[in-house]
Scaffold this active site. Structure first.
Site, mmCIF file in Angstrom:
data_model
loop_
_atom_site.group_PDB
_atom_site.id
_atom_site.type_symbol
_atom_site.label_atom_id
_atom_site.label_comp_id
_atom_site.label_asym_id
_atom_site.label_seq_id
_atom_site.Cartn_x
_atom_site.Cartn_y
_atom_site.Cartn_z
ATOM 1 N N GLU A 479 -11.595 39.844 26.935
ATOM 2 C CA GLU A 479 -12.034 40.052 25.545
ATOM 3 C C GLU A 479 -13.507 39.685 25.304
ATOM 4 O O GLU A 479 -13.976 39.764 24.169
ATOM 5 C CB GLU A 479 -11.107 39.272 24.596
ATOM 6 N N GLN A 592 -10.988 36.551 31.342
ATOM 7 C CA GLN A 592 -9.693 36.355 31.986
ATOM 8 C C GLN A 592 -9.410 37.528 32.917
ATOM 9 O O GLN A 592 -10.119 38.537 32.888
ATOM 10 C CB GLN A 592 -8.588 36.259 30.926
HETATM 11 O O1 IFM Z 1 -2.953 37.568 24.233
HETATM 12 C C1 IFM Z 1 -3.865 36.554 24.450
HETATM 13 C C2 IFM Z 1 -5.163 37.170 24.923
HETATM 14 O O2 IFM Z 1 -4.989 37.829 26.150
HETATM 15 C C3 IFM Z 1 -6.239 36.113 25.095
HETATM 16 N N1 IFM Z 1 -6.417 35.403 23.841
HETATM 17 C C4 IFM Z 1 -5.185 34.745 23.389
HETATM 18 C C5 IFM Z 1 -4.065 35.760 23.181
HETATM 19 C C6 IFM Z 1 -2.777 35.067 22.729
HETATM 20 O O3 IFM Z 1 -2.326 34.184 23.697
#
Ligand code: IFM
Length: 758
Positions: A479, A592
């Site tokens: 993200e 991630q």
């Molecule tokens: O769904 C996740 C996302 O991949 C990363 N931020 C947190 C979200 C909720 O755990």
């Protein structure tokens, strides 16, 4: 016991919120945060799955309901309070084996009275509507009057410690005397969902009741009953608080009357009997889910904690609820459901508790209507599942957040993180492959697949010049990078999902043509659509490096400045490198697992060499700023034979909450990392994968200091027991089955144990 417990040995009020999360007791129907009765510091939480409300909040959120737990003890006019008394002894212990929270404290009041308290609490798995607490009390150095005040607190709000977001989500409709016992009925503002909590205090000692007089009050939004007693120095007294909860979601006519009846039935059964029944259910759950690790106590407790939290968060009795990113353990992420459920948690349920897995997938079926609305609102066709989901499947991701200075920050995930559609269809096939549940596939899964494919058909863009289909303006799992074109994770899974839909269409034509006819009618589909899907699937664009080895996370990623991680903290996790004046989004640093995530989900689509090259490349650029990430790198490292970081990433994952290593355990459990822990143990160390020809394959590797790891999985109605030692693997199955161990095929006979030495 040590290997089944999580303990808090010292009381510091600053840690209350963290421990409330760790000590939450939940049965999937509801979660009660582990608040300590004898302090006001913390953030209480009573969540019943499926109860959401928006009213004055920014977006629809899980409702923090009236709190039934409160019990105040007064010695004469002094209240027992952790902050006002001297803490002479303190210990809290969550028995994961039993699902019981034990508290032992000794407190000295300001007037010098010493009281010893041993408390227990459980949220029943035997009867999801029941919860209870037990208090064993010894007046250590005094004889005198003690008051017991039981309260149901209807003043609870959401975001109670976040002034800008504080919101109340229910009205207190009724406060009543159960004589003895108290009750409080509430209803949410938007949908008028009612919830009733009733509780009763009992003092059931060898010689009977110790309560002398009772007073019932209604104090604004609180129900209260108080009892007085004369306690004698050195004697042991036992007080129970029994609780019962019902909501209008339970589809019972009169929930207040039902609640009173159930409270009487609970009183007749008694605390101990319910506790035993509750423990027995936990025992049977553990028989399904446990993973034994010998030779590493921290890893053993850690993995059990994650399994315990997963099992606590799910309830197969309700197909309209799912597991939130923060479980039933806190208000974090507003109780919303993300891809975390299907991608991270579901494998655990598929392989250990398939009925729960089905209920979780049914939640997606039951929210299809909302998904259709999302597609329509954003100008597309078919079904578009929300990035953040609540009770209806409508998109509930907040559009705006605020930085530390209060500056608004636009949140784009709800507009652009489209991969959720394929995460769900992927999960449907994972479930079907392991269970063979045709009924689910035909009656529910197929419709989801067709309608989400219809969405892709309307969402892809044809690039005439390149003669290819693209998906532009998206956010992938990483993200840090928004508005990117052709994120491989998104495109590859969409392509895979479209192919699955086409295969399914061919299959159902033979299996039950009527089903397809009806669905085509319902979803406005015909052969021309299927033709279009075929072309889209064939021509979907997947960016790669020139030599084809490296997968380019999204179009243009390789042209961005490459900044590698070179420094690590004391836990071996990445430290921010120097951005050289750039913004993160302008670099190749990622939040991630993204490409690596894809190669884990669709392992059979990538060669060992491609996996290795991409693992090496992306590991140097992944900051693991999401708790979803380290587990995926642990698994991929083991898969490609680079085990040097596997244990570190595994421990980072299993200890996410126990060590609060993301710094936000206060707001709820990290459910996805609970699921990632299971996946790392089974798919990483256990090396479990399913071949293209649908045979289970085990290629285990366990850390050098582990003596053995043992687990069970369910595979097509057969339970397979696996024991991995340093020098051998032992496998046993409850029905004859075929398994591969390090690629060699074995035909197991029913209940036969085979040993393969390395
Ligand atoms: O769904 C996740 C996302 O991949 C990363 N931020 C947190 C979200 C909720 O755990």
């Amino acid at each position: 016991m040590k290997l089944w417990s999580v303990e808090q040995k010292k009381y510091t009020s600053i840690d209350n919120k963290k421990y409330e999360t760790l000590f939450t007791l939940a049965n999937g129907y509801r979660g009660l945060r582990g608040q300590l009765e004898f302090t006001k510091l913390g953030q209480k939480g009573n969540f019943i799955a499926g109860i959401f409300d928006k009213s004055s909040a920014q977006v629809t959120e899980i409702v923090n309901l009236q709190d039934p737990i409160l019990l105040n003890i007064y010695i004469d006019d002094e209240i027992i309070d952790m902050e006002q008394c001297k803490v002479l002894a303190f210990n809290r212990r969550l028995s994961m084996l039993e699902g019981v929270l034990y508290t032992a404290i000794e407190l000295e009041t300001r007037k010098g009275k010493i009281i010893n308290l041993k408390c227990e609490r459980f949220v029943s798995r035997n009867n999801v509507h029941r919860w209870a607490a037990k208090y064993e009390i010894v007046p250590v150095n005094f004889t005198g009057k003690v008051f017991f005040e039981s309260v149901i607190d209807g003043t609870v709000t959401n975001s109670s410690q976040d002034p800008m977001n504080l919101a109340k989500h229910f009205n207190v409709d009724e406060i009543f005397d159960v004589k003895p016992g108290i009750g409080l009925k509430s209803s949410t503002f938007d949908k008028k969902i009612s919830a009733v909590e009733t509780t009763r205090l009992l003092a059931d000692n060898d010689f009977g009741n110790i309560f002398k007089s009772r007073k019932y009050n209604m104090l604004a939004e609180k129900a209260r009953e108080v009892y007085s007693s004369i306690l004698t120095q050195g004697e042991l007294y036992t007080v129970y608080k029994l609780g019962v909860s019902f909501t209008s979601r339970d589809k019972i006519k009169n929930i207040t009357e039902e609640s009173k009846k159930e409270l009487d039935a609970f009183t007749v059964d008694g605390y101990e009997e319910e506790k035993e029944a509750h423990k027995a259910v936990w025992q049977s759950i553990w028989n399904d889910i446990d993973i034994e690790i010998h030779g590493d106590d921290e890893a053993q407790v850690g993995i059990r904690f994650n399994l315990y939290q997963l099992a606590s968060s799910a309830y197969e009795g309700d197909e309209k609820i799912s597991i939130a990113a923060k479980g039933l353990h806190g208000e974090g992420y507003k109780g919303h459901i993300f891809w975390d459920t299907e991608t991270f948690m579901l494998p655990f349920f598929i392989y250990t508790r398939p009925k729960v897995a089905k209920a979780l997938l049914m939640y997606r079926y039951n929210t299809l209507q909302g998904a259709r609305k999302n597609a329509e609102i954003s100008g597309f066709k078919g079904a578009r599942y929300p990035w953040e989901s609540a009770d209806e499947g409508l998109e509930v991701t907040p559009k705006w957040g605020f930085d530390y200075d209060g500056k608004p920050v636009r949140i784009w995930t709800g507009d652009e993180e489209f991969h959720i559609n394929s995460d769900i269809t992927f999960a449907i096939f994972e479930y079907y492959r392991a269970t063979g549940d045709k009924d689910f596939l035909i009656n529910y899964g197929l419709e989801i697949l067709l309608d989400t494919t219809k969405f892709w058909q309307s969402r892809v863009e044809y690039n005439k010049k390149e003669d290819r289909y693209e998906i532009n303006g998206v956010i992938g799992p990483d993200e840090f990078h928004e508005h990117v074109d052709n994120n491989v994770f998104t495109n590859f899974l969409a392509k895979w999902s479209i192919k699955k839909a086409l295969d399914l269409v061919q299959w159902i034509k033979k299996e039950d043509a009527l089903v397809l006819k009806k669905l085509c009618n319902k979803l406005s589909l015909n052969e021309l659509d299927f033709k279009a899907w075929e072309t889209i699937e064939k021509k979907m664009y997947i960016p790669t490096s020139k030599d084809g080895k490296l997968i380019e996370q999204f179009e243009g990623y390789f042209n961005m400045p490459s900044i590698e991680i070179t420094k690590f903290d004391e836990n071996g996790m990445p430290e921010w490198p120097d951005f050289k004046g750039l913004k993160i989004a302008e670099t190749q640093l990622i939040k991630q697992a993204d490409v690596v995530q894809l190669m884990i989900m669709l392992g059979e689509e990538f060669s060992d060499n491609v996996k290795k090259e991409n693992y090496k490349y992306y590991e140097k650029r992944t900051m693991h700023k999401s708790s979803l990430s380290p587990s995926m790198y642990s698994i991929m490292g083991i898969t490609v034979g680079d085990t040097h970081n596997a244990y570190k990433y595994f421990m980072k994952t299993v200890l996410t909450d126990l060590k609060d290593n993301q710094g936000n355990t206060d707001f709820g459990i990290h459910s996805a990392s609970n699921g990632g822990s299971w996946q790392t143990a089974i798919m990483g160390f256990g090396g479990l994968s399913v071949d293209k020809d649908e045979v289970l394959n085990l290629k285990p590797w366990i850390p050098k200091h582990w003596d053995e790891m043992n687990f069970n999985i369910n595979w097509r109605k057969t339970r397979i027991y696996v024991s991995i030692r340093q020098d051998k693997i032992v496998v046993k199955a409850t029905n004859s089955s075929k398994v591969k161990i390090y690629n060699d095929e074995y035909n197991l006979k029913k209940d036969e144990e085979i040993t393969v030495t390395r």
